[in-house]
Design a protein around this motif. Structure first.
Motif, PDB file in Angstrom:
ATOM      1  N   GLN A 283       0.843  -1.190   0.000  1.00 57.20           N
ATOM      2  CA  GLN A 283       0.000   0.000   0.000  1.00 57.20           C
ATOM      3  C   GLN A 283       0.881   1.244   0.000  1.00 57.20           C
ATOM      4  OE1 GLN A 283      -2.417   0.198   3.569  1.00 57.20           O
ATOM      5  NE2 GLN A 283      -0.755  -0.478   4.894  1.00 57.20           N
ATOM      6  N   ALA A 284       0.337   2.293  -0.570  1.00 61.22           N
ATOM      7  CA  ALA A 284       1.057   3.575  -0.655  1.00 61.22           C
ATOM      8  C   ALA A 284       2.440   3.394  -1.264  1.00 61.22           C
ATOM      9  CB  ALA A 284       1.164   4.220   0.728  1.00 61.22           C
ATOM     10  N   GLY A 285       2.550   2.474  -2.228  1.00 65.24           N
ATOM     11  CA  GLY A 285       3.797   2.277  -2.933  1.00 65.24           C
ATOM     12  C   GLY A 285       4.852   1.499  -2.181  1.00 65.24           C
ATOM     13  N   GLU A 286       4.499   0.948  -1.019  1.00 66.11           N
ATOM     14  CA  GLU A 286       5.469   0.202  -0.224  1.00 66.11           C
ATOM     15  C   GLU A 286       4.923  -1.173   0.139  1.00 66.11           C
ATOM     16  OE1 GLU A 286       6.504   2.457   3.202  1.00 66.11           O
ATOM     17  OE2 GLU A 286       7.534   4.041   2.068  1.00 66.11           O
ATOM     18  N   GLU A 287       5.842  -2.107   0.355  1.00 62.35           N
ATOM     19  CA  GLU A 287       5.463  -3.449   0.806  1.00 62.35           C
ATOM     20  C   GLU A 287       5.970  -3.661   2.228  1.00 62.35           C
ATOM     21  OE1 GLU A 287       6.775  -8.021  -0.140  1.00 62.35           O
ATOM     22  OE2 GLU A 287       6.121  -6.811  -1.869  1.00 62.35           O
ATOM     23  N   GLN A 288       5.085  -4.129   3.089  1.00 59.62           N
ATOM     24  CA  GLN A 288       5.430  -4.421   4.467  1.00 59.62           C
ATOM     25  C   GLN A 288       4.947  -5.819   4.835  1.00 59.62           C
ATOM     26  OE1 GLN A 288       3.369  -1.209   6.459  1.00 59.62           O
ATOM     27  NE2 GLN A 288       5.224   0.030   6.559  1.00 59.62           N
ATOM     28  N   ALA A 289       5.677  -6.482   5.717  1.00 63.64           N
ATOM     29  CA  ALA A 289       5.256  -7.787   6.199  1.00 63.64           C
ATOM     30  C   ALA A 289       4.027  -7.635   7.093  1.00 63.64           C
ATOM     31  CB  ALA A 289       6.385  -8.456   6.971  1.00 63.64           C
ATOM     32  N   VAL A 290       3.117  -8.604   7.008  1.00 62.78           N
ATOM     33  CA  VAL A 290       1.971  -8.645   7.915  1.00 62.78           C
ATOM     34  C   VAL A 290       2.414  -9.393   9.167  1.00 62.78           C
ATOM     35  CG1 VAL A 290      -0.359  -9.522   8.278  1.00 62.78           C
ATOM     36  CG2 VAL A 290       0.274  -8.557   6.052  1.00 62.78           C
ATOM     37  N   GLY A 291       2.456  -8.691  10.278  1.00 56.53           N
ATOM     38  CA  GLY A 291       2.926  -9.291  11.518  1.00 56.53           C
ATOM     39  C   GLY A 291       1.850 -10.098  12.216  1.00 56.53           C
ATOM     40  N   GLY A 292       2.286 -10.998  13.078  1.00 56.07           N
ATOM     41  CA  GLY A 292       1.356 -11.810  13.839  1.00 56.07           C
ATOM     42  C   GLY A 292       2.094 -12.836  14.664  1.00 56.07           C
ATOM     43  N   ALA A 293       1.351 -13.573  15.477  1.00 58.22           N
ATOM     44  CA  ALA A 293       1.927 -14.591  16.351  1.00 58.22           C
ATOM     45  C   ALA A 293       1.492 -15.975  15.903  1.00 58.22           C
ATOM     46  CB  ALA A 293       1.502 -14.354  17.797  1.00 58.22           C
ATOM     47  N   ASP A 294       2.378 -16.932  16.012  1.00 52.69           N
ATOM     48  CA  ASP A 294       2.072 -18.300  15.606  1.00 52.69           C
ATOM     49  C   ASP A 294       0.931 -18.890  16.422  1.00 52.69           C
ATOM     50  OD1 ASP A 294       3.562 -18.922  13.420  1.00 52.69           O
ATOM     51  OD2 ASP A 294       4.650 -20.578  14.352  1.00 52.69           O
ATOM     52  N   ASN A 295       0.193 -19.785  15.759  1.00 55.84           N
ATOM     53  CA  ASN A 295      -0.912 -20.530  16.371  1.00 55.84           C
ATOM     54  C   ASN A 295      -2.060 -19.634  16.805  1.00 55.84           C
ATOM     55  OD1 ASN A 295       0.629 -22.983  16.180  1.00 55.84           O
ATOM     56  ND2 ASN A 295       1.773 -22.306  17.986  1.00 55.84           N
ATOM     57  N   ILE A 296      -2.167 -18.463  16.168  1.00 60.89           N
ATOM     58  CA  ILE A 296      -3.204 -17.499  16.516  1.00 60.89           C
ATOM     59  C   ILE A 296      -4.068 -17.200  15.294  1.00 60.89           C
ATOM     60  CG2 ILE A 296      -3.644 -15.122  17.254  1.00 60.89           C
ATOM     61  CD1 ILE A 296      -2.654 -16.867  19.502  1.00 60.89           C
ATOM     62  N   ASP A 297      -5.375 -17.058  15.527  1.00 63.82           N
ATOM     63  CA  ASP A 297      -6.291 -16.514  14.537  1.00 63.82           C
ATOM     64  C   ASP A 297      -6.865 -15.226  15.121  1.00 63.82           C
ATOM     65  OD1 ASP A 297      -8.193 -16.462  12.246  1.00 63.82           O
ATOM     66  OD2 ASP A 297      -9.653 -16.733  13.867  1.00 63.82           O
ATOM     67  N   PRO A 298      -6.829 -14.108  14.417  1.00 61.90           N
ATOM     68  CA  PRO A 298      -6.376 -13.928  13.035  1.00 61.90           C
ATOM     69  C   PRO A 298      -4.868 -14.091  12.881  1.00 61.90           C
ATOM     70  CG  PRO A 298      -6.888 -11.813  14.017  1.00 61.90           C
ATOM     71  CD  PRO A 298      -7.341 -12.850  15.009  1.00 61.90           C
ATOM     72  N   ALA A 299      -4.489 -14.417  11.640  1.00 56.16           N
ATOM     73  CA  ALA A 299      -3.090 -14.739  11.356  1.00 56.16           C
ATOM     74  C   ALA A 299      -2.189 -13.514  11.329  1.00 56.16           C
ATOM     75  CB  ALA A 299      -2.995 -15.489  10.029  1.00 56.16           C
ATOM     76  N   GLY A 300      -2.774 -12.327  11.230  1.00 55.65           N
ATOM     77  CA  GLY A 300      -1.943 -11.137  11.181  1.00 55.65           C
ATOM     78  C   GLY A 300      -2.752  -9.873  11.391  1.00 55.65           C
ATOM     79  N   PHE A 301      -2.038  -8.759  11.530  1.00 56.72           N
ATOM     80  CA  PHE A 301      -2.656  -7.457  11.724  1.00 56.72           C
ATOM     81  C   PHE A 301      -1.895  -6.422  10.896  1.00 56.72           C
ATOM     82  CE2 PHE A 301      -3.454  -9.944  15.487  1.00 56.72           C
ATOM     83  CZ  PHE A 301      -4.793  -9.695  15.782  1.00 56.72           C
ATOM     84  N   LEU A 302      -2.616  -5.401  10.455  1.00 60.67           N
ATOM     85  CA  LEU A 302      -1.976  -4.315   9.725  1.00 60.67           C
ATOM     86  C   LEU A 302      -2.730  -3.024   9.980  1.00 60.67           C
ATOM     87  CD1 LEU A 302      -3.788  -3.482   6.938  1.00 60.67           C
ATOM     88  CD2 LEU A 302      -3.040  -5.780   6.315  1.00 60.67           C
ATOM     89  N   ARG A 303      -2.098  -1.922   9.654  1.00 57.06           N
ATOM     90  CA  ARG A 303      -2.697  -0.596   9.737  1.00 57.06           C
ATOM     91  C   ARG A 303      -2.943  -0.111   8.314  1.00 57.06           C
ATOM     92  NH1 ARG A 303      -4.904   1.654  14.130  1.00 57.06           N
ATOM     93  NH2 ARG A 303      -3.082   0.913  15.336  1.00 57.06           N
ATOM     94  N   ALA A 304      -4.200   0.105   7.968  1.00 56.67           N
ATOM     95  CA  ALA A 304      -4.533   0.490   6.597  1.00 56.67           C
ATOM     96  C   ALA A 304      -4.186   1.941   6.330  1.00 56.67           C
ATOM     97  CB  ALA A 304      -6.018   0.258   6.338  1.00 56.67           C
ATOM     98  N   ASP A 305      -3.612   2.171   5.160  1.00 50.95           N
ATOM     99  CA  ASP A 305      -3.332   3.535   4.731  1.00 50.95           C
ATOM    100  C   ASP A 305      -4.626   4.234   4.345  1.00 50.95           C
ATOM    101  OD1 ASP A 305      -2.748   5.286   2.046  1.00 50.95           O
ATOM    102  OD2 ASP A 305      -1.193   5.575   3.558  1.00 50.95           O
ATOM    103  N   GLY A 306      -5.468   3.526   3.584  1.00 53.80           N
ATOM    104  CA  GLY A 306      -6.793   4.023   3.264  1.00 53.80           C
ATOM    105  C   GLY A 306      -6.886   4.967   2.087  1.00 53.80           C
ATOM    106  N   ARG A 307      -5.760   5.474   1.602  1.00 56.27           N
ATOM    107  CA  ARG A 307      -5.828   6.454   0.521  1.00 56.27           C
ATOM    108  C   ARG A 307      -6.042   5.811  -0.838  1.00 56.27           C
ATOM    109  NH1 ARG A 307      -0.398   9.715   1.631  1.00 56.27           N
ATOM    110  NH2 ARG A 307       0.272   7.570   2.022  1.00 56.27           N
ATOM    111  N   ALA A 308      -5.478   4.635  -1.061  1.00 49.87           N
ATOM    112  CA  ALA A 308      -5.642   3.911  -2.323  1.00 49.87           C
ATOM    113  C   ALA A 308      -5.799   2.429  -2.002  1.00 49.87           C
ATOM    114  CB  ALA A 308      -4.448   4.132  -3.250  1.00 49.87           C
ATOM    115  N   THR A 309      -6.268   1.683  -2.959  1.00 53.12           N
ATOM    116  CA  THR A 309      -6.477   0.257  -2.749  1.00 53.12           C
ATOM    117  C   THR A 309      -5.185  -0.421  -2.301  1.00 53.12           C
ATOM    118  OG1 THR A 309      -8.139   0.291  -4.508  1.00 53.12           O
ATOM    119  CG2 THR A 309      -7.324  -1.867  -3.807  1.00 53.12           C
TER     120      THR A 309
END
Length: 275
Positions: A73-99
């Motif tokens: 998003q916003a022209g950059e790639e970032q890893a989706v962080g999270g903890a093993d054996n957990i659902d949901p599998a990850g968390f992110l902060r949305a930029d929201g300006r573009a898809t």
């Protein structure tokens, strides 16, 4: 090829669980975020799901099976962080300006099915060419032994479209939309299916509407790998496709698998046809 090598080791390690897990492992796999239309700065939980007809069970994060898990998003790639054996599998902060595009690649799980069940599974997913090849080679009565890999994408709508979501992400098998499907369109949702960057002709591509399992569309890609799906109504959609190839001789002799299947999916909230 790094991901394929890593997944191949995971496939070999998965032999011990092959027989009790065959039912769940072969089903569709997709990304299901907590919202498909986050505002700027919104925290988004990223769930992984496995199931059929867009009805799935949670898949906890398993680092050993993940090759890539990222958000672009916003022209950059970032890893989706999270903890093993957990659902949901990850968390992110949305930029929201573009898809934004969430991507996941992984798998390498092994399954073995009796001959009749393997044939039924191939027909269920439109892999009739594999059925014909097994018949031609006299393998129809042999069990099906395969290693499968997963390639999932999900689109988070922003205030504007982003042409980056229409570009291949370098996945071994992937569904690439021709236009950003999170904005109102003028007709069917169109795209291409690619295997190792090349178009796949004759691939079965299906679309499923969330919350309405009876709504299902199916088509075949043309010689250029292109497909068109006239989605009947707005909503959250899953588009998926499966591609299977014969495993190489080394994989056959060393790892006792005959086939490699590649599962691609794309989820998004489609607002409908532009008035």
């Amino acid at each position: 090829m790094r991901g394929q090598t890593r997944a191949a080791h995971a496939c070999l390690a998965g032999l011990a669980v092959a027989f009790w897990a065959t039912g769940a492992l072969a089903h569709d796999f997709w990304i299901e975020p907590s919202t498909f239309r986050p505002g700027p700065g919104t925290a988004v939980a990223v769930g992984l799901r496995v199931g059929e007809n867009f009805i799935g069970d949670p898949v906890p994060r398993t680092a050993s099976l993940i090759d890539r898990f990222f958000v672009r998003q916003a022209g950059e790639e970032q890893a989706v962080g999270g903890a093993d054996n957990i659902d949901p599998a990850g968390f992110l902060r949305a930029d929201g300006r573009a898809t934004a595009l969430i991507g996941y690649t992984g798998g390498g799980s092994y399954i073995e099915l009796p001959a009749e069940r393997f044939t039924a599974y191939l027909r269920q997913y439109g892999l009739d060419g594999i059925v014909a090849e097994r018949e031609r080679l006299g393998e129809s009565r042999q069990p099906g032994r395969e290693c499968f890999y997963r390639y999932a994408k999900s689109l988070l709508a922003g205030t504007t479209a982003d042409p980056a979501v229409t570009r291949p992400q370098g996945f071994t098998y992937e569904i690439v939309p021709d236009a950003d499907p999170t904005v109102a369109g003028a007709g069917p949702v169109r795209g291409h299916v690619l295997f190792l960057g090349q178009p796949v002709a004759g691939a079965v591509v299906t679309a499923h509407l969330q919350g309405q399992p009876a709504v299902r569309l199916a088509t075949h890609s043309d010689a250029q790998g292109a497909f068109s799906l006239p989605l009947p109504q707005p909503g959250v959609w899953l588009i998926r496709s499966v591609h299977m190839v014969r495993a190489g001789m080394l994989a056959h002799w060393l790892h006792h698998r005959d086939w490699e299947s590649h599962w691609a999916s794309l989820t998004f909230n489609w607002p409908g046809v532009r008035p």
